[in-house]
Design an enzyme around this catalytic site. Structure first.
Site, PDB file in Angstrom:
ATOM      1  N   HIS A  89      -7.431 -10.769  22.462  1.00  0.00           N
ATOM      2  CA  HIS A  89      -8.471 -12.159  22.445  1.00  0.00           C
ATOM      3  C   HIS A  89      -8.733 -12.388  23.866  1.00  0.00           C
ATOM      4  O   HIS A  89      -7.993 -12.928  24.739  1.00  0.00           O
ATOM      5  CB  HIS A  89      -7.621 -13.396  22.046  1.00  0.00           C
ATOM      6  CG  HIS A  89      -7.085 -13.085  20.560  1.00  0.00           C
ATOM      7  ND1 HIS A  89      -7.813 -13.267  19.589  1.00  0.00           N
ATOM      8  CD2 HIS A  89      -6.088 -12.758  19.864  1.00  0.00           C
ATOM      9  CE1 HIS A  89      -7.505 -13.087  18.357  1.00  0.00           C
ATOM     10  NE2 HIS A  89      -6.021 -12.832  18.469  1.00  0.00           N
ATOM     11  N   HIS A 116      -9.487  -5.423  17.214  1.00  0.00           N
ATOM     12  CA  HIS A 116      -8.226  -5.071  16.439  1.00  0.00           C
ATOM     13  C   HIS A 116      -8.131  -3.502  16.200  1.00  0.00           C
ATOM     14  O   HIS A 116      -9.179  -3.110  15.838  1.00  0.00           O
ATOM     15  CB  HIS A 116      -8.020  -5.740  15.142  1.00  0.00           C
ATOM     16  CG  HIS A 116      -7.356  -5.020  14.108  1.00  0.00           C
ATOM     17  ND1 HIS A 116      -8.118  -4.366  13.053  1.00  0.00           N
ATOM     18  CD2 HIS A 116      -5.991  -5.219  13.981  1.00  0.00           C
ATOM     19  CE1 HIS A 116      -6.880  -3.977  12.335  1.00  0.00           C
ATOM     20  NE2 HIS A 116      -5.833  -4.572  12.761  1.00  0.00           N
ATOM     21  N   HIS A 171     -14.073 -16.762   0.853  1.00  0.00           N
ATOM     22  CA  HIS A 171     -14.167 -18.112   0.788  1.00  0.00           C
ATOM     23  C   HIS A 171     -15.138 -18.680   1.723  1.00  0.00           C
ATOM     24  O   HIS A 171     -15.781 -19.690   1.619  1.00  0.00           O
ATOM     25  CB  HIS A 171     -12.752 -18.773   1.131  1.00  0.00           C
ATOM     26  CG  HIS A 171     -12.465 -18.724   2.620  1.00  0.00           C
ATOM     27  ND1 HIS A 171     -11.744 -17.530   2.853  1.00  0.00           N
ATOM     28  CD2 HIS A 171     -12.401 -19.439   3.441  1.00  0.00           C
ATOM     29  CE1 HIS A 171     -11.252 -17.584   4.100  1.00  0.00           C
ATOM     30  NE2 HIS A 171     -11.543 -18.648   4.484  1.00  0.00           N
ATOM     31  N   ASN A 209      -5.391  -0.440  14.680  1.00  0.00           N
ATOM     32  CA  ASN A 209      -4.387  -0.155  14.033  1.00  0.00           C
ATOM     33  C   ASN A 209      -4.232   1.194  13.293  1.00  0.00           C
ATOM     34  O   ASN A 209      -5.318   1.775  12.975  1.00  0.00           O
ATOM     35  CB  ASN A 209      -3.896  -1.156  12.762  1.00  0.00           C
ATOM     36  CG  ASN A 209      -2.826  -0.527  11.861  1.00  0.00           C
ATOM     37  OD1 ASN A 209      -2.882  -0.156  10.592  1.00  0.00           O
ATOM     38  ND2 ASN A 209      -1.482  -0.590  12.303  1.00  0.00           N
ATOM     39  N   HIS A 267     -19.416   1.447  17.705  1.00  0.00           N
ATOM     40  CA  HIS A 267     -19.600   2.343  16.478  1.00  0.00           C
ATOM     41  C   HIS A 267     -19.927   3.622  16.825  1.00  0.00           C
ATOM     42  O   HIS A 267     -19.774   4.854  15.996  1.00  0.00           O
ATOM     43  CB  HIS A 267     -20.735   1.737  15.555  1.00  0.00           C
ATOM     44  CG  HIS A 267     -20.541   0.493  14.828  1.00  0.00           C
ATOM     45  ND1 HIS A 267     -19.924   0.582  13.439  1.00  0.00           N
ATOM     46  CD2 HIS A 267     -20.478  -0.862  14.708  1.00  0.00           C
ATOM     47  CE1 HIS A 267     -19.652  -0.296  12.986  1.00  0.00           C
ATOM     48  NE2 HIS A 267     -19.968  -1.516  13.686  1.00  0.00           N
ATOM     49  N   SER A 301      -0.275  -1.282  16.599  1.00  0.00           N
ATOM     50  CA  SER A 301      -1.151  -2.306  16.160  1.00  0.00           C
ATOM     51  C   SER A 301      -1.524  -2.925  17.280  1.00  0.00           C
ATOM     52  O   SER A 301      -0.732  -3.552  17.891  1.00  0.00           O
ATOM     53  CB  SER A 301      -0.503  -3.286  15.083  1.00  0.00           C
ATOM     54  OG  SER A 301      -1.069  -4.291  14.766  1.00  0.00           O
ATOM     55  N   ARG A 334      -1.331   4.083  11.515  1.00  0.00           N
ATOM     56  CA  ARG A 334      -0.121   4.001  10.765  1.00  0.00           C
ATOM     57  C   ARG A 334       0.360   5.293  10.003  1.00  0.00           C
ATOM     58  O   ARG A 334      -0.866   6.043   9.460  1.00  0.00           O
ATOM     59  CB  ARG A 334       0.121   2.826  10.006  1.00  0.00           C
ATOM     60  CG  ARG A 334      -1.098   2.661   8.939  1.00  0.00           C
ATOM     61  CD  ARG A 334      -0.951   1.473   8.266  1.00  0.00           C
ATOM     62  NE  ARG A 334      -1.972   1.290   7.146  1.00  0.00           N
ATOM     63  CZ  ARG A 334      -3.227   0.744   7.621  1.00  0.00           C
ATOM     64  NH1 ARG A 334      -3.551   0.399   8.747  1.00  0.00           N
ATOM     65  NH2 ARG A 334      -4.435   0.852   6.453  1.00  0.00           N
TER      66      ARG A 334
END
Lengths: 264, 264
Positions: free
Chosen positions: A92, A102, A165, A104, A135, A88, A106
């Site tokens: 920043h 980011h 939200h 990751n 991309h 992972s 797994r």
């Protein structure tokens, strides 16, 4: 072959090459912290707080044992036994012109096995060139394995990294995939290709942006937008939930959180 | 009497007196933002970014309408109709010697009615004097209404403001209560007493701490510890969940988040 070992060893090797590549871009050095999980397994957290990267972390972990039944019912398979190995990555950059990213990858086992992962980009001041190269590399990695992957996994990424939200996407996307369980060799090959694509493209993007000039207002904007990253990771992210629910190492789980954040 | 109006009007009056009291302690001025909720109701967010208070916000809202059935099943009553009016306060003092504090009082109706609320203190460098005066005032407010309240609500607060993933309490506690539905006049009287106690004690604490000297390391420690506040509010807080699930105003819900935070 020992599938678990082979996958874990690829993740470790990828991690080592990421560390080398990013140390070259920075004047910092990664520090490593080993951690153990009481119920089985552990990991190594590699962290650098440098000049180019205000904070960048790579966590490799291999954990196993028994899952909480309520949580285990949300996963494929009919057992509470599990094994998980993964890498992972979250960076920043200090310069607000450099995008946060980011990645990751797994591999999981219950009484089934599957791969999951992805990579995505969160710019504060988007450069079309960066979005396109990111991309393009991921699409090329997908296309080498299956032409259906890129459109499917790009869409999945857009849907996953969305803050309901705020009614906002987290960034400019990338790919996201889960429950990949077609053919272990082919799926592993795909996962490898994604890792290599990320290792190639993200350092290139940072190299282009790390020395650009910026204003204090632009830096403030970055600190403010990083709040969205925190909101996503703490409220919605499944990796965070998985970590907290399986008693993972808290420092490793929250390694993804930005170094400095403002909520105005 | 119109119960809803009477409670709402007490919350507004309490808010106005809190604003006056905190403006006296600061060189800043509160700014108010009115917001509307599409499905019914709205609120007023009062925010000050001053010298004593790096950020302090008071939100008064009155919202009503229909709840999502899945969410409504978690509340008392057998209807999806609801009405809620409340005041919510969070202060993040600039000086790390000044404790962060949170206070919330609320009145809800479905086909039942109830009060909830509480107040708690989160110091970064705890002063025994502050902890004691905070608890003494809340205990006195409780004891005036029911001698069983303080021990019960203090314990509830300790249990509620706990971060399982850190195995840490959020601060030095206070009181927390919910589903209070004994006698509307007596329960309202209790809620008033809690509001008055908070208005009395928190400004006194800040007055004692706001001009103390501190080191850059102590300021850094405050920024780092504020991360725990964010973790609690985004991962566990029911108020945040209630706000997000009822389509509340995002800026008002996240008003509680600290102005500047670090994750090392």
């Amino acid at each position: 072959m020992d599938q678990r070992k082979e996958v874990e060893s690829f993740f470790h090797n990828l991690r080592d090459r990421i560390l080398t590549s990013l140390e070259e871009l920075d004047e910092g050095k990664f520090h490593q912290t080993h951690w153990k999980r009481e119920e089985g397994g552990g990991g190594v957290m590699s962290l650098m707080e440098g000049k180019t990267f205000e904070k960048v972390g790579v966590n490799c972990s291999t954990v196993f044992g028994k899952l909480d039944p309520a949580f285990s019912s949300q996963l494929p398979g009919n057992t509470t036994e599990f094994f998980a190995t993964g890498i992972s990555f979250v960076a920043h950059p200090y310069n607000p012109m450099g995008p946060t990213s980011h990645m990751n990858l797994r591999y999981l086992e219950t009484d089934q096995w599957w791969f999951g992962g992805g990579a995505d980009l969160t710019p504060f001041f988007p450069f079309e060139e960066d979005t396109q190269s990111f991309h393009r590399e991921l699409k090329s990695a997908c296309d080498q394995n299956n032409p259906e992957y890129y459109p499917k996994f790009k869409k999945w990424c857009d849907e996953y990294f969305y803050l309901p939200h705020r009614k906002e996407p987290r960034g400019v996307g990338g790919i996201f995939f889960d429950y990949l369980q077609n053919d272990v060799q082919k799926d592993f090959q795909f996962v490898k290709t994604v890792g290599e694509a990320f290792l190639k493209v993200y350092p290139q993007i940072i190299k282009r942006r790390k020395d650009l000039s910026f204003t204090p207002e632009q830096k403030e904007h970055q600190l403010y937008r990083r709040g969205r990253y925190v909101e996503f990771n703490l409220i919605y992210d499944r990796g965070t939930q998985f970590g907290l629910k399986t008693g993972g190492n808290v420092e490793a789980i929250f390694m993804s959180l930005p170094p400095t954040v403002k909520w105005k």
